[in-house]
Design a protein around this motif. Structure first.
Motif, PDB file in Angstrom:
ATOM      1  N   UNK A 190       0.870  -1.183   0.000  1.00  0.00           N
ATOM      2  CA  UNK A 190       0.000   0.000   0.000  1.00  0.00           C
ATOM      3  C   UNK A 190       0.904   1.230   0.000  1.00  0.00           C
ATOM      4  N   UNK A 191       0.395   2.325  -0.575  1.00  0.00           N
ATOM      5  CA  UNK A 191       1.219   3.529  -0.743  1.00  0.00           C
ATOM      6  C   UNK A 191       1.593   4.146   0.588  1.00  0.00           C
ATOM      7  N   UNK A 192       0.826   3.867   1.615  1.00  0.00           N
ATOM      8  CA  UNK A 192       1.146   4.452   2.914  1.00  0.00           C
ATOM      9  C   UNK A 192       2.337   3.759   3.584  1.00  0.00           C
ATOM     10  N   UNK A 193       2.714   2.552   3.029  1.00  0.00           N
ATOM     11  CA  UNK A 193       3.857   1.816   3.604  1.00  0.00           C
ATOM     12  C   UNK A 193       5.126   2.169   2.854  1.00  0.00           C
ATOM     13  N   UNK A 194       6.192   2.240   3.597  1.00  0.00           N
ATOM     14  CA  UNK A 194       7.475   2.514   2.941  1.00  0.00           C
ATOM     15  C   UNK A 194       7.887   1.356   2.045  1.00  0.00           C
ATOM     16  N   UNK A 195       7.578   0.137   2.456  1.00  0.00           N
ATOM     17  CA  UNK A 195       7.929  -1.053   1.667  1.00  0.00           C
ATOM     18  C   UNK A 195       6.879  -2.112   1.879  1.00  0.00           C
ATOM     19  N   UNK A 196       6.774  -3.118   0.961  1.00  0.00           N
ATOM     20  CA  UNK A 196       5.719  -4.136   1.076  1.00  0.00           C
ATOM     21  C   UNK A 196       5.845  -4.885   2.388  1.00  0.00           C
ATOM     22  N   UNK A 197       4.631  -5.260   2.909  1.00  0.00           N
ATOM     23  CA  UNK A 197       4.559  -6.015   4.149  1.00  0.00           C
ATOM     24  C   UNK A 197       4.322  -7.490   3.823  1.00  0.00           C
ATOM     25  N   UNK A 198       5.194  -8.384   4.336  1.00  0.00           N
ATOM     26  CA  UNK A 198       5.061  -9.828   4.089  1.00  0.00           C
ATOM     27  C   UNK A 198       3.980 -10.376   4.984  1.00  0.00           C
ATOM     28  N   UNK A 199       2.993 -11.098   4.353  1.00  0.00           N
ATOM     29  CA  UNK A 199       1.873 -11.645   5.111  1.00  0.00           C
ATOM     30  C   UNK A 199       1.897 -13.174   5.114  1.00  0.00           C
ATOM     31  N   UNK A 200       2.752 -13.802   4.333  1.00  0.00           N
ATOM     32  CA  UNK A 200       2.833 -15.282   4.306  1.00  0.00           C
ATOM     33  C   UNK A 200       3.637 -15.766   3.107  1.00  0.00           C
ATOM     34  N   UNK A 201       3.513 -17.101   2.837  1.00  0.00           N
ATOM     35  CA  UNK A 201       4.216 -17.660   1.673  1.00  0.00           C
ATOM     36  C   UNK A 201       3.374 -18.776   1.071  1.00  0.00           C
ATOM     37  N   UNK A 202       3.533 -18.923  -0.244  1.00  0.00           N
ATOM     38  CA  UNK A 202       2.745 -19.891  -1.015  1.00  0.00           C
ATOM     39  C   UNK A 202       3.695 -20.968  -1.538  1.00  0.00           C
ATOM     40  N   UNK A 203       3.328 -22.214  -1.289  1.00  0.00           N
ATOM     41  CA  UNK A 203       4.127 -23.357  -1.775  1.00  0.00           C
ATOM     42  C   UNK A 203       3.304 -24.142  -2.773  1.00  0.00           C
ATOM     43  N   UNK A 204       3.878 -24.402  -3.964  1.00  0.00           N
ATOM     44  CA  UNK A 204       3.198 -25.159  -5.026  1.00  0.00           C
ATOM     45  C   UNK A 204       4.026 -26.400  -5.318  1.00  0.00           C
ATOM     46  N   UNK A 205       3.401 -27.583  -5.320  1.00  0.00           N
ATOM     47  CA  UNK A 205       4.063 -28.872  -5.567  1.00  0.00           C
ATOM     48  C   UNK A 205       3.430 -29.533  -6.784  1.00  0.00           C
ATOM     49  N   UNK A 206       4.307 -29.945  -7.767  1.00  0.00           N
ATOM     50  CA  UNK A 206       3.810 -30.622  -8.980  1.00  0.00           C
ATOM     51  C   UNK A 206       4.574 -31.936  -9.153  1.00  0.00           C
ATOM     52  N   UNK A 207       3.889 -33.005  -9.534  1.00  0.00           N
ATOM     53  CA  UNK A 207       4.511 -34.318  -9.780  1.00  0.00           C
ATOM     54  C   UNK A 207       5.143 -34.355 -11.176  1.00  0.00           C
ATOM     55  N   UNK A 208       6.333 -35.002 -11.286  1.00  0.00           N
ATOM     56  CA  UNK A 208       6.985 -35.149 -12.602  1.00  0.00           C
ATOM     57  C   UNK A 208       7.131 -36.622 -12.978  1.00  0.00           C
ATOM     58  N   UNK A 209       6.423 -37.511 -12.279  1.00  0.00           N
ATOM     59  CA  UNK A 209       6.481 -38.936 -12.612  1.00  0.00           C
ATOM     60  C   UNK A 209       5.970 -39.180 -14.025  1.00  0.00           C
ATOM     61  N   UNK A 210       4.959 -38.499 -14.408  1.00  0.00           N
ATOM     62  CA  UNK A 210       4.392 -38.674 -15.743  1.00  0.00           C
ATOM     63  C   UNK A 210       5.383 -38.198 -16.797  1.00  0.00           C
ATOM     64  N   UNK A 211       6.111 -37.135 -16.437  1.00  0.00           N
ATOM     65  CA  UNK A 211       7.132 -36.646 -17.387  1.00  0.00           C
ATOM     66  C   UNK A 211       8.193 -37.720 -17.621  1.00  0.00           C
ATOM     67  N   UNK A 212       8.611 -38.343 -16.528  1.00  0.00           N
ATOM     68  CA  UNK A 212       9.597 -39.425 -16.655  1.00  0.00           C
ATOM     69  C   UNK A 212       9.057 -40.558 -17.523  1.00  0.00           C
ATOM     70  N   UNK A 213       7.866 -40.969 -17.309  1.00  0.00           N
ATOM     71  CA  UNK A 213       7.291 -42.106 -18.032  1.00  0.00           C
ATOM     72  C   UNK A 213       7.165 -41.780 -19.513  1.00  0.00           C
ATOM     73  N   UNK A 214       6.709 -40.568 -19.816  1.00  0.00           N
ATOM     74  CA  UNK A 214       6.571 -40.188 -21.232  1.00  0.00           C
ATOM     75  C   UNK A 214       7.924 -40.176 -21.942  1.00  0.00           C
ATOM     76  N   UNK A 215       8.906 -39.628 -21.259  1.00  0.00           N
ATOM     77  CA  UNK A 215      10.241 -39.560 -21.891  1.00  0.00           C
ATOM     78  C   UNK A 215      10.823 -40.959 -22.086  1.00  0.00           C
ATOM     79  N   UNK A 216      10.623 -41.862 -21.093  1.00  0.00           N
ATOM     80  CA  UNK A 216      11.136 -43.231 -21.202  1.00  0.00           C
ATOM     81  C   UNK A 216      10.484 -43.963 -22.355  1.00  0.00           C
ATOM     82  N   UNK A 217       9.163 -43.824 -22.515  1.00  0.00           N
ATOM     83  CA  UNK A 217       8.475 -44.505 -23.623  1.00  0.00           C
ATOM     84  C   UNK A 217       9.010 -44.023 -24.960  1.00  0.00           C
ATOM     85  N   UNK A 218       9.186 -42.719 -25.074  1.00  0.00           N
ATOM     86  CA  UNK A 218       9.698 -42.206 -26.328  1.00  0.00           C
ATOM     87  C   UNK A 218      11.150 -42.656 -26.576  1.00  0.00           C
ATOM     88  N   UNK A 219      11.932 -42.738 -25.476  1.00  0.00           N
ATOM     89  CA  UNK A 219      13.331 -43.173 -25.638  1.00  0.00           C
ATOM     90  C   UNK A 219      13.420 -44.612 -26.116  1.00  0.00           C
TER      91      UNK A 219
END
Length: 784
Positions: free
Chosen positions: A124-153
């Motif tokens: 907000x403009x009234x703050x000198x710098x942004x205020x940290x309110x938390x953190x977001x964690x995103x998790x994605x599986x890559x097992x399917x990526x491995x399987x697709x690459x192996x089949x093509x190989x």
């Protein structure tokens, strides 16, 4: 099997199949590497895309979620997380506030995943710098990526393998047509090469190239080699035919040589039998010391002649690999004494000092072949005397070590003669080569001595070598390992009780001789002083007497530089203060009458220097014994022989009077052998050939038959066969037959066995040989 037949139809040989295998393996490895690199690249690309998608999703919801968290609208935060599940690449999402609240959606995927965490900040403009309110964690599986690459190989690898296989087969077919079939043609041609096939040239089935290539060059090289082999083969056949003829000629020459040796042996041994036999008979007659020495010299000379004959036979036996060595107990010191007796006169004739040095640790009895060791030393010592005109010849024996009952010995012969040039040293062991001819003088001998020595030493498991400098002399040495005798045959050490604690003065101007005498005396508890001249000796005698410690004995060289030795003896004896001191003369060049000459000059004993190893201590001990008994008798080495010598005259054989038939055509040898047998107490009947012998054994009973092998009318072989047949036909017991022959070849002994003889004795025979044979059959005759 079907695959092998397929490749055979294609004309592929094992080499082509191995090449195919290596190419396939190499191509497969390349395909695996290429596919692996491709898989890694594709994986990294998809992984980067997935990470980018996570970042874009976080950017979309980060602003709204930060505001909701700032105003604590947590229900909207949860709804925003649930909305993220609509994205297929997100499997799990989580928000953690700065105050500790946690919100999540989905389930944490199994296996390999990509996880990214993004900060949530409210600005907000009234703050000198942004205020940290938390953190977001995103998790994605890559097992399917491995399987697709192996089949093509896998699909890619299969496709590449098929392409590589087809390409390799095509390449091999091209190589087969263009190269390998021609190589096979060359190999087949080379495998069938013989003298007939070499006539036809090699011709490859292909068009002639416009320019020479590798195959055409190889074809030309093989045809050139073919012509060379053809020429060499024809030359080899001619050489083989010639070599076969030379081999046959060599066999005939070797047979002629052996026959010649047998004839020479036979013709020389017959008169040698008479010389040795009658010399032995003389030793049993009353003889004075001088006569006995003459007879001993005669015996030694005869034995030397016999050794020359044996040398010729030894060369033949060693070339055929049939020479066998004995292993009997013997005293090496006695062997040296025999050599000194045999060659001492030869050294004296040339004015040489013949010296002997023996290691005090040398055992008194060793096990080996004394005849062969004596033969080696005899040759070395004879050569040393032959090539030395002044100075000395030294025989030395050194004990190098002991191990497991064996004694390592070094037997050396040193001279101060002409020496040998370095370029001539390799020639000294060559047969029939006399280096004396290089010194412009003809020397006696057949040139076989050193050759036989080296071969004998090799047979005894030893080594032989030499050192020499022209003009300074030579040293030949032999190193042998001999077993120490432990069967009670060792000789008793000489009695030295009277020598212990005595004071002895040694007067000798020759350094080597003086050193040897001092070495021998130093083995005993004796106080020794040494001087070099008569003047020094007289001074030492006076000083010792004045000090109250006079010398018990003086050992005086037969030659001193400043006074005659006999005059020195008279001066010593003329002094009454030295009456009790004993004088022993050691002469390096004893002459006939020297002992009596020095006895009259006042000496108490006389001895040759070369014999002092065996006689010095016994003579000193006997001198001091006489001193203790207040006796004075002049001593020589002959004086040391006890009455046992007389008692040791040949006694009769133990089983009493044996009945002997002697068959010998030579009248001298017949008389001699009969006399020897009669001295052994035998009743002897004689026959001059086989026919006369056959009439005797039919009418008389004998305990043993001595049969000469070579006789007129009927020889000993036929006579023995007739005797065996007569014994069988008449049921008589077998009479021992001993062959007496001057032929000493191995085939002669075998011929005697085949004729039915029981023992084989080579001429010349002596009393002990006959005694040994009679004692062998003595028990049988005594019980019959």
């Amino acid at each position: 099997m079907p695959s092998n037949q397929f490749f055979k139809r294609l004309g592929l040989r094992p080499l082509a199949l191995r090449l195919l295998g290596w190419v396939l393996l190499y191509s497969l490895i390349l395909s695996l590497v290429a596919t692996g690199v491709q898989m890694i690249g594709e994986f990294e690309r998809q992984k980067s895309e997935l990470q980018s998608s996570q970042e874009r999703a976080a950017d979309l919801i980060a602003g709204g979620m930060s505001t909701n968290l700032w105003v604590m609208n947590f229900s909207e935060v949860a709804n925003s997380l649930d909305d993220m599940r609509s994205m297929p690449f997100i499997g799990y999402a989580r928000v953690i506030t700065t105050t500790g609240e946690e919100f999540s959606t989905g389930s944490y995927p199994e296996g390999r995943v990509i996880t990214q965490t993004f900060p949530l900040e409210f600005n907000r403009s009234s703050f000198d710098r942004p205020q940290r309110v938390g953190e977001l964690t995103i998790v994605s599986s890559i097992e399917q990526v491995y399987q697709d690459i192996l089949d093509r190989a896998l699909l890619n690898l299969l496709f590449q393998s098929i392409v590589v296989m087809l390409g390799t087969l095509g390449l091999l077919l091209i190589v087969r047509v263009a190269l390998s079939r021609h190589l096979e043609t060359m190999a087949d041609y080379a495998a069938k090469l013989n003298l007939d096939a070499l006539v036809e040239p090699l011709k490859l089935r292909r068009r002639n190239p416009s320019r020479p290539d590798e195959l055409s060059e190889l074809e030309q090289a093989l045809n050139k080699m073919r012509l060379q082999i053809l020429e060499d083969t024809r030359s080899l056949r001619q050489t083989t035919i010639q070599t076969q003829g030379e081999r046959d000629e060599a066999i005939r020459a070797n047979h002629a040589k052996n026959q010649f040796l047998a004839n020479v042996s036979h013709e020389l041994r017959i008169p040698l039998q008479s010389v040795l036999g009658y010399a032995n008979l003389l030793t049993d007659t009353p003889l004075d010391q001088e006569q006995r020495e003459y007879v001993n010299t005669l015996l030694n000379a005869s034995e030397s002649l016999s050794s020359i004959i044996n040398d010729l036979l030894d060369i033949s036996s060693m070339e055929a690999g049939k020479l066998e060595l004995e292993a009997i107990p013997f005293d090496l010191r006695e062997t040296l004494n025999d050599l000194i007796h045999m060659l001492g006169s030869r050294a004296r004739e040339k004015g040489l000092a013949l010296e002997v040095r023996v290691d005090e640790n040398l055992p008194w009895a060793l096990t080996g072949d004394p005849v062969r060791i004596r033969q080696v030393l005899l040759n070395l010592l004879s050569n040393a005397i032959k090539f030395t005109d002044s100075g000395h010849v030294l025989i030395s024996i050194e004990v190098l070590g002991r191990k497991e009952g064996k004694v390592r010995l070094r037997l050396a012969v040193e001279d101060t003669g002409v020496g040998i040039n370095p370029e001539d040293i390799p020639l000294v062991y060559e047969p029939y080569v006399q280096l004396g001819q290089r010194f412009q003088r003809q020397l006696p001998g057949a040139g076989l001595g050193l050759t036989i020595c080296r071969q004998l030493v090799d047979l005894m498991g030893g080594s032989m070598d030499l050192e020499s400098r022209p003009g300074e002399g030579s040293t030949f040495w032999v190193e042998l390992s001999l077993q120490e005798a432990t069967d009670g045959s060792a000789k008793v050490r000489p009695d030295s009780r009277q020598v212990q604690g005595r004071r002895v003065l040694v007067v000798d101007s020759y350094e080597l001789s003086r050193k040897i005498t001092l070495e021998m005396l130093s083995r005993y508890d004796v106080h020794i002083d040494a001087v070099r001249s008569a003047g020094e000796a007289l001074t030492a005698l006076r000083q010792a007497f004045d000090a109250g410690i006079p010398y018990d004995a003086t050992i005086l060289d037969g030659f001193v530089p400043d006074m005659d030795a006999d005059l020195l003896c008279r001066q010593v004896r003329s002094n009454p203060q030295w009456t009790e001191m004993r004088l022993l003369i050691l002469s390096s060049n004893p002459q006939r009458g020297d002992a009596e000459h020095f006895r009259q000059a006042g000496a108490d004993a006389f001895l040759s220097k070369s014999l002092r190893e065996s006689y010095l201590i016994p003579i000193l001990n006997q001198l001091f014994t006489h001193d203790t008994q207040q006796e004075r008798r002049f001593l020589t080495r002959f004086s040391l022989k006890t009455m046992a010598d007389a008692g040791s005259r040949q006694r009769e054989i133990p089983c009493g009077r044996m009945r002997v038939l002697l068959v010998e055509d030579n009248p001298v040898n017949r008389t001699l052998t009969r006399r020897l047998l009669e001295k052994l107490g035998c009743e002897v009947m004689t026959a001059n050939d086989g026919q006369a012998a056959s009439s005797l054994w039919q009418w008389h009973q004998f305990d043993v038959v001595f049969m000469d092998c070579v006789m007129p009318r009927m020889d000993g072989y036929e006579a023995t066969r007739q005797l065996r047949a007569w014994e069988t036909n008449h049921g008589r017991s077998r009479v021992p037959v001993v062959a007496l022959t001057a032929s000493a070849m191995e085939e002669d002994e075998e011929r005697c066995r085949e004729a039915g003889m029981d023992s084989f004795v080579a001429k010349p025979v002596n009393l002990e040989m006959l005694r040994a044979v009679l004692e062998q059959y003595c028990q049988a005759s005594a019980t019959s």
